[in-house]
Design a protein around this motif. Sequence first.
Motif, mmCIF file in Angstrom:
data_model
loop_
_atom_site.group_PDB
_atom_site.id
_atom_site.type_symbol
_atom_site.label_atom_id
_atom_site.label_comp_id
_atom_site.label_asym_id
_atom_site.label_seq_id
_atom_site.Cartn_x
_atom_site.Cartn_y
_atom_site.Cartn_z
ATOM 1 N N GLU B 193 0.859 -1.211 0.000
ATOM 2 C CA GLU B 193 0.000 0.000 0.000
ATOM 3 C C GLU B 193 0.879 1.240 0.000
ATOM 4 O OE1 GLU B 193 -3.902 -1.196 2.695
ATOM 5 O OE2 GLU B 193 -2.358 0.107 3.586
ATOM 6 N N PHE B 194 1.873 1.203 0.866
ATOM 7 C CA PHE B 194 2.815 2.323 1.009
ATOM 8 C C PHE B 194 3.544 2.561 -0.311
ATOM 9 C CE2 PHE B 194 5.666 5.135 3.137
ATOM 10 C CZ PHE B 194 6.950 4.835 2.735
ATOM 11 N N ARG B 195 4.008 1.491 -0.930
ATOM 12 C CA ARG B 195 4.778 1.614 -2.168
ATOM 13 C C ARG B 195 3.884 2.096 -3.310
ATOM 14 N NH1 ARG B 195 9.860 -0.616 -2.263
ATOM 15 N NH2 ARG B 195 9.708 -1.089 -4.489
ATOM 16 N N LYS B 196 2.654 1.621 -3.329
ATOM 17 C CA LYS B 196 1.715 2.029 -4.381
ATOM 18 C C LYS B 196 1.460 3.531 -4.284
ATOM 19 C CE LYS B 196 -2.585 0.137 -6.208
ATOM 20 N NZ LYS B 196 -3.818 -0.587 -5.890
ATOM 21 N N ASN B 197 1.324 4.010 -3.049
ATOM 22 C CA ASN B 197 1.084 5.454 -2.851
ATOM 23 C C ASN B 197 2.256 6.312 -3.307
ATOM 24 O OD1 ASN B 197 -1.444 5.071 -1.819
ATOM 25 N ND2 ASN B 197 -0.782 5.060 0.324
ATOM 26 N N ARG B 198 3.419 5.686 -3.360
ATOM 27 C CA ARG B 198 4.602 6.428 -3.816
ATOM 28 C C ARG B 198 4.964 6.063 -5.254
ATOM 29 N NH1 ARG B 198 8.152 7.585 0.937
ATOM 30 N NH2 ARG B 198 9.948 6.810 -0.208
ATOM 31 N N ASN B 199 4.024 5.417 -5.938
ATOM 32 C CA ASN B 199 4.239 4.986 -7.336
ATOM 33 C C ASN B 199 5.458 4.095 -7.488
ATOM 34 O OD1 ASN B 199 2.003 6.399 -8.425
ATOM 35 N ND2 ASN B 199 3.188 8.293 -8.271
ATOM 36 N N GLU B 200 5.697 3.260 -6.467
ATOM 37 C CA GLU B 200 6.781 2.294 -6.575
ATOM 38 C C GLU B 200 6.169 0.930 -6.879
ATOM 39 O OE1 GLU B 200 9.602 4.545 -3.240
ATOM 40 O OE2 GLU B 200 8.697 2.603 -2.784
ATOM 41 N N ARG B 201 6.940 0.074 -7.546
ATOM 42 C CA ARG B 201 6.385 -1.228 -7.917
ATOM 43 C C ARG B 201 6.143 -2.060 -6.658
ATOM 44 N NH1 ARG B 201 9.725 -5.537 -7.524
ATOM 45 N NH2 ARG B 201 11.938 -5.070 -7.273
ATOM 46 N N THR B 202 5.118 -2.929 -6.716
ATOM 47 C CA THR B 202 4.827 -3.763 -5.551
ATOM 48 C C THR B 202 5.837 -4.901 -5.459
ATOM 49 O OG1 THR B 202 3.237 -4.999 -6.871
ATOM 50 C CG2 THR B 202 2.352 -3.227 -5.496
ATOM 51 N N LEU B 203 5.966 -5.429 -4.243
ATOM 52 C CA LEU B 203 6.924 -6.503 -3.996
ATOM 53 C C LEU B 203 6.173 -7.791 -3.693
ATOM 54 C CD1 LEU B 203 9.297 -4.548 -1.552
ATOM 55 C CD2 LEU B 203 9.629 -4.905 -4.001
ATOM 56 N N THR B 204 6.872 -8.916 -3.763
ATOM 57 C CA THR B 204 6.262 -10.184 -3.337
ATOM 58 C C THR B 204 6.103 -10.129 -1.818
ATOM 59 O OG1 THR B 204 8.343 -11.303 -2.895
ATOM 60 C CG2 THR B 204 7.503 -11.428 -5.175
ATOM 61 N N PRO B 205 5.227 -10.978 -1.259
ATOM 62 C CA PRO B 205 5.074 -10.979 0.203
ATOM 63 C C PRO B 205 6.391 -11.198 0.947
ATOM 64 C CG PRO B 205 3.297 -12.221 -0.817
ATOM 65 C CD PRO B 205 4.247 -11.871 -1.919
ATOM 66 N N ALA B 206 7.212 -12.091 0.442
ATOM 67 C CA ALA B 206 8.508 -12.356 1.097
ATOM 68 C C ALA B 206 9.397 -11.110 1.053
ATOM 69 C CB ALA B 206 9.218 -13.533 0.428
ATOM 70 N N GLN B 207 9.412 -10.456 -0.091
ATOM 71 C CA GLN B 207 10.217 -9.235 -0.227
ATOM 72 C C GLN B 207 9.695 -8.149 0.715
ATOM 73 O OE1 GLN B 207 9.658 -8.668 -4.453
ATOM 74 N NE2 GLN B 207 11.724 -9.372 -4.927
ATOM 75 N N CYS B 208 8.373 -8.118 0.885
ATOM 76 C CA CYS B 208 7.769 -7.128 1.787
ATOM 77 C C CYS B 208 8.231 -7.341 3.223
ATOM 78 C CB CYS B 208 6.244 -7.212 1.744
ATOM 79 S SG CYS B 208 5.516 -6.527 0.254
ATOM 80 N N ILE B 209 8.257 -8.601 3.635
ATOM 81 C CA ILE B 209 8.668 -8.887 5.021
ATOM 82 C C ILE B 209 10.136 -8.526 5.206
ATOM 83 C CG2 ILE B 209 9.042 -10.744 6.706
ATOM 84 C CD1 ILE B 209 6.438 -11.995 5.723
ATOM 85 N N LYS B 210 10.937 -8.838 4.209
ATOM 86 C CA LYS B 210 12.370 -8.470 4.270
ATOM 87 C C LYS B 210 12.505 -6.957 4.360
ATOM 88 C CE LYS B 210 16.157 -10.720 2.203
ATOM 89 N NZ LYS B 210 16.857 -11.290 1.078
ATOM 90 N N LYS B 211 11.719 -6.258 3.568
ATOM 91 C CA LYS B 211 11.759 -4.791 3.540
ATOM 92 C C LYS B 211 11.400 -4.225 4.908
ATOM 93 C CE LYS B 211 12.268 -1.117 1.039
ATOM 94 N NZ LYS B 211 13.628 -0.866 0.560
ATOM 95 N N ALA B 212 10.360 -4.832 5.507
ATOM 96 C CA ALA B 212 9.870 -4.330 6.793
ATOM 97 C C ALA B 212 10.909 -4.464 7.891
ATOM 98 C CB ALA B 212 8.594 -5.075 7.190
ATOM 99 N N LEU B 213 11.850 -5.393 7.693
ATOM 100 C CA LEU B 213 12.899 -5.585 8.692
ATOM 101 C C LEU B 213 14.113 -4.710 8.456
ATOM 102 C CD1 LEU B 213 11.504 -8.710 9.081
ATOM 103 C CD2 LEU B 213 13.446 -8.750 10.572
ATOM 104 N N GLU B 214 14.114 -3.953 7.368
ATOM 105 C CA GLU B 214 15.245 -3.063 7.113
ATOM 106 C C GLU B 214 15.252 -1.932 8.125
ATOM 107 O OE1 GLU B 214 15.448 -3.400 2.242
ATOM 108 O OE2 GLU B 214 15.258 -1.417 3.175
ATOM 109 N N LYS B 215 16.440 -1.606 8.608
ATOM 110 C CA LYS B 215 16.556 -0.506 9.573
ATOM 111 C C LYS B 215 16.089 0.781 8.906
ATOM 112 C CE LYS B 215 20.897 -1.699 11.706
ATOM 113 N NZ LYS B 215 20.646 -2.984 12.260
ATOM 114 N N GLY B 216 15.218 1.467 9.580
ATOM 115 C CA GLY B 216 14.811 2.776 9.078
ATOM 116 C C GLY B 216 13.671 2.745 8.083
#
Lengths: 101, 301
Positions: B193-216
């Motif tokens: 949802e966040f990425r769509k609002n910023r016109n960024e391509r969506t990620l797979t669920p696994a990539q999303c979880i990895k992203k969510a764990l990134e610092k910052g």
Amino acid sequence: MATDKVTIKVMDVVKGTTTNADAMPLYLSMKNALADNKIIVLSLHKATAMSSSFMNSSFGNLVEDYGFETLKGRLKLVDYTPVMLDSVKRYLDNLKKIKHS
Amino acid sequence: MVTLEIDTYNEDTQLFQWFRFVAQNRYPEHSSAGAIGIDVTKTKFLRPFQLATLACLLEEYHQHGIPVRFLYKAKSKSGRHMLNVGLRTVFKDGGFKEKFLDHVKKNSLPVWRLQREYLDTFLSETELFYRNHNLQNKDLTPVRLGLSEALNNVLDHAGSQNGYVLSQYYPNAHTLVVVVCDFGVGIPTRVNEFRKNRNERTLTPAQCIKKALEKGFSTLSAPHNRGWGLDNILSNVNAVNGDLLIVSNKGFLWKQKTKWGVKDEVDNLEFSFPGTFIGIRLNANYFETIDSESGTEIDLF
């Protein structure tokens, strides 16, 4: 240059150390002390573990307001356990890395 | 009445079968049921990951006005355990009413439905309980931090009132397990949802979880979010040689110690779990003993 110290005991100022809202009284106390040109000695006597949300709204907001350079030498920690100190330092190190990236 | 038969699930080999079972038996599947029966007559034991997700599932039925019944053999281990952790009490009496349930066993705390106004009290009570009964003289900062980050994650991002937490100490293994479950939006949904609002391509669920764990990284569900919470959970787990499982929508992350070393998996699932499950296993042998406070002033900046 600030020379007068003021001690702020975290657990006297806040009701908890978990949420962002918990941190607001601490943030305001520190901000007021800095505005009065004081050096803050923050006491973690019997403090419960501080979540990242709590540190965001206390230390994080302070860094947003003043920046790392201005805060140098203005905020000291005392009455900390090694685990607590490590937790705070890790948060600030990570914040610095993000700010400078 | 629609009856859900609960099998015994081996948490090493059948973990995801349980999450699939929960996902497939949500309220919409049985919305016309007069009641939901939870049948544990054939269940040998129930693990924390099952109990917390079951609590969310039953809460969902309860919120839609469908009563819950429990079927168990008298004096069975699983039946007794469901009573001890409060599941039978809560849903027999029509939902979670109390601030906190009294504990029955010395090594586990009952389920607690997440309530923002009592969060700090809950954390303090949890710390006190394990210090008094199992982990005297141990610094329980890793427990409190792991719990507070996971619970803040639900409060800030899940967008749901349906969240439960449960914990249990295993004295023979010196292991403390903490599980938090919510039937909210889910991490992959929030990230995309966040990425769509910023016109960024969506990620797979696994990539999303990895992203969510990134610092910052933060989806900024609340204005004060800075993106440290999930990374902190992982750092905390690593520091005490523990395990971490996150299951959310169609993705999961599983960091666990095996006989052959650390197994680190992030992948997609074939089914979608409604919301987010976070399971933390902490090795108490790595908890520090309570240290005295230092009187030496140290500069923070």
